[in-house]
Design an enzyme around this catalytic site. Structure first.
Site, PDB file in Angstrom:
ATOM      1  N   SER A  97       8.893-108.587 -25.845  1.00 18.36           N
ATOM      2  CA  SER A  97       9.891-109.558 -26.312  1.00 18.36           C
ATOM      3  C   SER A  97       9.452-110.417 -27.486  1.00 18.36           C
ATOM      4  O   SER A  97      10.284-110.799 -28.314  1.00 18.36           O
ATOM      5  CB  SER A  97      10.337-110.454 -25.158  1.00 18.36           C
ATOM      6  OG  SER A  97       9.231-111.097 -24.560  1.00 18.36           O
ATOM      7  N   ASP A 156       9.211-121.934 -22.020  1.00 19.93           N
ATOM      8  CA  ASP A 156       8.785-121.062 -20.928  1.00 19.93           C
ATOM      9  C   ASP A 156       7.298-120.716 -20.966  1.00 19.93           C
ATOM     10  O   ASP A 156       6.782-120.052 -20.071  1.00 19.93           O
ATOM     11  CB  ASP A 156       9.618-119.778 -20.890  1.00 19.93           C
ATOM     12  CG  ASP A 156       9.458-118.911 -22.143  1.00 19.93           C
ATOM     13  OD1 ASP A 156       8.636-119.268 -23.027  1.00 19.93           O
ATOM     14  OD2 ASP A 156      10.153-117.882 -22.242  1.00 19.93           O
ATOM     15  N   HIS A 199       7.039-117.344 -24.696  1.00 19.96           N
ATOM     16  CA  HIS A 199       7.533-116.984 -26.023  1.00 19.96           C
ATOM     17  C   HIS A 199       7.216-118.086 -27.018  1.00 19.96           C
ATOM     18  O   HIS A 199       7.160-119.263 -26.666  1.00 19.96           O
ATOM     19  CB  HIS A 199       9.046-116.745 -25.986  1.00 19.96           C
ATOM     20  CG  HIS A 199       9.445-115.623 -25.088  1.00 19.96           C
ATOM     21  ND1 HIS A 199       9.820-115.830 -23.766  1.00 19.96           N
ATOM     22  CD2 HIS A 199       9.489-114.288 -25.286  1.00 19.96           C
ATOM     23  CE1 HIS A 199      10.099-114.662 -23.210  1.00 19.96           C
ATOM     24  NE2 HIS A 199       9.896-113.712 -24.111  1.00 19.96           N
TER      25      HIS A 199
END
Length: 277
Positions: free
Chosen positions: A35, A251, A254
């Protein structure tokens, strides 16, 4: 026999035309991972452009929201991977490179990344068994690449080689393999497969691997950086890009847009001297 000469001449002309179409000043980079390479959703208006048209992206998926069709080049306005991704290290890698390179050089990226995946998804020997036990959300994301992101990366790489020269491979992956001491060997297998399938030489095409969110940003997977830093011991042409001080998001997995900007610029700073060599 003489009737064959016009045909042979035509084939020579076609091959010569194909060779002429390749631009040695068009530097192309393959980008893959999970990601953070894909780009976490959220692009500040200030980062949407304008982008120097010397920085291009080869669309790896149909992307109607951006007016992009798979297999075609476009000015590299984020997101560079797929909907609904965001800013990624590839963005500022390309922006920093075109700013530092002479005006006659162009930079192109191909971004094939799957959020949440282990490196096993990019290895054709482990892909099917990995997907067999994968959750539905991973199937949904990987379906953008027909559940075979490696094959899509190679497909796009072959297309790109008609237009320019592949100069490097960018990897950002590891969060889902945190603690896996076999990760460097698994990355090497994928790297060697890419080199083989695209007829590339490791000496000419280094691998740049970025660290995950660092401990100084309370990164939840920061312990993986110790393993990532060992990658050059397994792959002599690998270079590790530090994430120290790159801000992350809420979070702790990221990067923030500023973090992606910093990390992407570090990828470029790592690549520039290798291009000069």
């Amino acid at each position: 026999m003489n009737r064959l000469l016009p045909v042979l001449g035509l084939l020579v002309a076609i091959n010569f035309s194909s060779l002429q179409a390749q631009d040695d000043d068009f530097y192309i980079f393959l980008c893959f991972g999970q990601s953070n390479m894909e780009g976490f959703p959220g692009i500040p208006e200030s980062e949407k452009g304008p982008v120097n048209p010397r920085f291009q992206v080869l669309a790896a998926v149909d992307f109607p929201e951006m007016g992009r069709e798979k297999g075609h080049w476009y000015t590299a306005t984020p997101p560079l991977s797929r909907p609904p991704a965001g800013l990624s290290p590839a963005d500022y890698f390309g922006r920093a490179l075109v700013a530092a390179l002479p005006e006659d050089k162009k930079v192109g990226v191909i971004n094939v990344a799957v959020g949440g995946t282990k490196i096993e998804l990019f290895d054709e020997t482990t892909r099917e068994s990995y997907l067999a036990d994968a959750p539905d959300w991973l199937h949904n994301i990987s379906s953008a690449y027909n559940k075979d992101p490696y094959a899509r990366l190679i497909e796009m790489g072959k297309l790109a080689q008609k237009d320019g020269v592949i100069k490097g491979i960018l990897l950002h992956q590891g969060e889902s393999n945190t603690g896996d001491k076999e990760w460097p060997a698994k990355v090497e297998a994928v790297y060697q497969n890419i080199l083989h399938d695209l007829d590339l030489d490791a000496v000419d095409v280094p691998l740049l691997a970025g660290e995950v969110v660092a401990a100084d940003q309370n990164g939840k997977c920061a312990s993986m950086n110790e393993i990532i830093r060992t990658l050059p011991e397994t792959i002599p042409t690998a270079h590790v890009v530090s994430s120290e001080g790159c801000p992350d998001g809420p979070d702790d997995l990221h990067f923030s847009p500023e973090g992606y900007k910093m990390l992407g610029t570090r990828y470029a700073d790592t690549m520039l001297p290798l291009l000069k060599d």
